[in-house]
Design a protein around this motif. Structure first.
Motif, PDB file in Angstrom:
ATOM      1  N   PRO A 265      -9.906  -7.577   2.135  1.00 44.39           N
ATOM      2  CA  PRO A 265      -9.302  -6.351   1.589  1.00 44.39           C
ATOM      3  C   PRO A 265     -10.337  -5.277   1.322  1.00 44.39           C
ATOM      4  O   PRO A 265     -11.498  -5.561   1.006  1.00 44.39           O
ATOM      5  CB  PRO A 265      -8.651  -6.833   0.285  1.00 44.39           C
ATOM      6  N   ASP A 266      -9.911  -4.030   1.473  1.00 45.89           N
ATOM      7  CA  ASP A 266     -10.792  -2.901   1.173  1.00 45.89           C
ATOM      8  C   ASP A 266     -11.078  -2.853  -0.324  1.00 45.89           C
ATOM      9  O   ASP A 266     -10.248  -3.238  -1.158  1.00 45.89           O
ATOM     10  CB  ASP A 266     -10.148  -1.589   1.607  1.00 45.89           C
ATOM     11  N   ILE A 269      -8.505   1.813  -2.366  1.00 42.96           N
ATOM     12  CA  ILE A 269      -7.286   2.210  -1.665  1.00 42.96           C
ATOM     13  C   ILE A 269      -6.937   3.619  -2.117  1.00 42.96           C
ATOM     14  O   ILE A 269      -6.858   3.894  -3.321  1.00 42.96           O
ATOM     15  CB  ILE A 269      -6.133   1.243  -1.963  1.00 42.96           C
ATOM     16  N   LEU A 377      -8.873  -6.498  -8.223  1.00 41.03           N
ATOM     17  CA  LEU A 377      -9.262  -6.564  -6.818  1.00 41.03           C
ATOM     18  C   LEU A 377     -10.763  -6.772  -6.678  1.00 41.03           C
ATOM     19  O   LEU A 377     -11.222  -7.570  -5.845  1.00 41.03           O
ATOM     20  CB  LEU A 377      -8.837  -5.285  -6.097  1.00 41.03           C
ATOM     21  N   ARG A 381     -12.413 -10.002  -4.822  1.00 42.71           N
ATOM     22  CA  ARG A 381     -13.328  -9.909  -3.677  1.00 42.71           C
ATOM     23  C   ARG A 381     -14.583 -10.737  -3.922  1.00 42.71           C
ATOM     24  O   ARG A 381     -15.073 -11.408  -3.004  1.00 42.71           O
ATOM     25  CB  ARG A 381     -13.684  -8.444  -3.430  1.00 42.71           C
ATOM     26  N   ALA A 440      -5.038  -6.538  -3.602  1.00 52.99           N
ATOM     27  CA  ALA A 440      -5.095  -5.274  -2.860  1.00 52.99           C
ATOM     28  C   ALA A 440      -3.700  -4.660  -2.731  1.00 52.99           C
ATOM     29  O   ALA A 440      -3.529  -3.439  -2.835  1.00 52.99           O
ATOM     30  CB  ALA A 440      -5.704  -5.507  -1.482  1.00 52.99           C
ATOM     31  N   GLU A 444      -2.453  -1.116  -4.064  1.00 51.27           N
ATOM     32  CA  GLU A 444      -1.737  -0.219  -3.152  1.00 51.27           C
ATOM     33  C   GLU A 444      -0.444   0.285  -3.790  1.00 51.27           C
ATOM     34  O   GLU A 444      -0.094   1.464  -3.680  1.00 51.27           O
ATOM     35  CB  GLU A 444      -1.437  -0.970  -1.862  1.00 51.27           C
TER      36      GLU A 444
END
Length: 462
Positions: A265-266, A269, A377, A381, A440, A444
């Motif tokens: 995942p980024d 966002i 998040l 990560r 994530a 979002e």
């Protein structure tokens, strides 16, 4: 034993050949299907359509209206008006006739009877075109603004639900992947433990071990079997949830990738300009303000134009004697209502104040949710990196433990601990990857960042 271990590891590593893009395309397809077929979202779309028509009807009330009215009547009986024409005139006519006779002339004045005039004509028709146009009606203008604002609130509500639906589809998707990965990992662990039970039985038969070794291995296998059964139930539950969100049969087949095929995942966002929940309250506030204006407008006069043109008479015909036309200015002004309008205006103002307070509170909650989702998040990560490192270490430890056991230099409990650590590390990798993507998806949602179809975005023409 080595072959079983190699096959298990290769079976778990094979998905590394999958591309994250394929997993993303699969998820996007499921999301698109849910946005297209979800019954709850369709219900909100229907409600938005209904509110659009209601707003259009309210705006149309401000425009002139033209109507055709026709009436044809046949009457029999009814009230009459008696007019004593004979009683009033016959005496006079008789005197005049007598005077004419005396002069040698013929009498010319008749004797008439009393008249009975019917109020209802036996046959009558009236056909007319009626034009009405509000010239000054502030309540109509305010009501149209209120309905337009309520339509905007419905659109924002639909968008908000669509974004929650996307979040729920992703949650079910990652949950199903995680549960099925756990099921496969535990199946591989059961195979390894079953082999350990077989080895223990062989050692007991050779007189190199006691029965407690076999019992310990069997107990470990049964524990993993129980966890595997629980994982299978969770996997089926997540699959059914994903199918229901897409309006499919609950047990319809699904294609799910391995956790290792999922993209990372980024870290960030992009956030939308505003959350639809806030826009929904903004439109509700606009509607409440318009309602307050409508209540205040009740104390003002209204002015309307009314015009009629048509024909009337006993037969359908046109002409100067049958055509008629009227034009009217209609004024209506309620002068006193014992405080009813004042109370209605205050109630509408209080409702608007309540909504503004709720908006401030909701804005604080959304800001907190956004910060929390971003922090979770970031933690998730880092957990993925830690889980990958833990799995590499657990695999190396298990390889060493397997070699020691083959050389009869490792106690059974140490081998079981190594096997348990490997299983837990594999499970942790699947959980960490799916959890990170789930976090994530939560961020979002908090940022309203998912690119919805244009027809589902509030304010977009349908």
């Amino acid at each position: 034993m080595k072959r079983l271990l190699i096959h298990a590891i290769l079976g778990l590593a094979a998905p590394l050949l999958s591309q994250p893009a394929a997993a993303n395309e699969l998820l996007d397809r499921y999301v698109a299907e849910a946005l297209d077929a979800n019954p709850a979202l369709q219900a909100r779309s229907a409600a938005a359509t209904a509110s659009a028509e209601t707003a259009a009807a309210a705006r149309a009330q401000r425009l002139p209206g033209l109507a055709l009215n026709a009436r044809y009547t046949r009457a029999d009986g009814g009230r009459t008006i008696d007019f004593p024409a004979g009683d009033l005139l016959n005496g006079v006519y008789a005197t005049l006739n007598q005077f004419l006779v005396e002069r040698g002339e013929e009498p010319v004045f008749p004797q008439i009877e009393n008249q009975s005039i019917r109020l209802l004509r036996e046959e009558e028709q009236e056909t007319r075109l009626s034009l009405t146009a509000p010239l000054y009606a502030p309540a109509l203008w305010a009501n149209a603004d209120a309905q337009t604002a309520l339509h905007g609130a419905r659109l924002a509500e639909r968008e908000a639900y669509a974004r929650v639906l996307v979040r729920e589809v992703k949650r079910a998707y990652y949950g199903a992947i995680q549960a099925e990965a756990a099921e496969r990992i535990l199946d591989a662990s059961i195979d390894l433990l079953a082999e350990d039970v077989r080895v223990s039985q062989a050692l007991i038969e050779a007189g190199k071990a006691t029965r407690d070794r076999e019992l310990r291995a069997e107990a470990e296998r049964l524990e993993v079997q129980q966890r595997r059964d629980e994982a299978a139930v969770l996997a089926r539950q997540a699959r059914r949830r994903l199918n229901i969100l897409r309006d499919r049969d609950a047990d319809a087949p699904l294609a799910l990738p391995e956790p290792s095929a999922l993209p990372r995942p980024d870290a960030t966002i992009a956030a939308a300009a505003s959350r639809p929940e806030l826009r929904q309250l903004d439109r509700a506030i606009d509607a409440a303000d318009a309602g307050r204006r409508a209540a205040g407008a009740a104390s003002r006069p209204t002015l309307a134009l009314a015009a009629d043109y048509g024909i009337q008479g006993e037969r359908y015909r046109t002409g100067a004697e049958d055509d008629f036309g009227t034009v009217s200015l209609v004024l209506n002004w309620s002068l006193f209502d014992f405080g009813q309008r004042r109370a209605t205006t205050r109630a509408a103002a209080a409702e608007a104040a309540q909504l503004r307070a709720e908006r401030r509170e909701l804005n604080h909650q959304l800001e907190l949710a956004r910060w929390t989702a971003a922090a979770q998040l970031d933690t998730a990560r880092r957990a993925v990196d830690a889980a990958d490192a833990r799995l590499a270490a657990a695999e190396e430890v298990f390889r060493i433990a397997e070699r020691k056991r083959a050389a009869a230099s490792l106690a059974q409990i140490e081998f079981l601990d190594a096997q348990r650590a490997l299983t837990e590390a594999r499970l942790n990798v699947a959980i960490a990857r799916c959890t990170a993507l789930d976090r994530a998806a939560e961020l979002e949602l908090a940022n309203a960042g998912y690119p919805l179809p244009a027809t589902l975005v509030a304010g977009t023409p349908e």
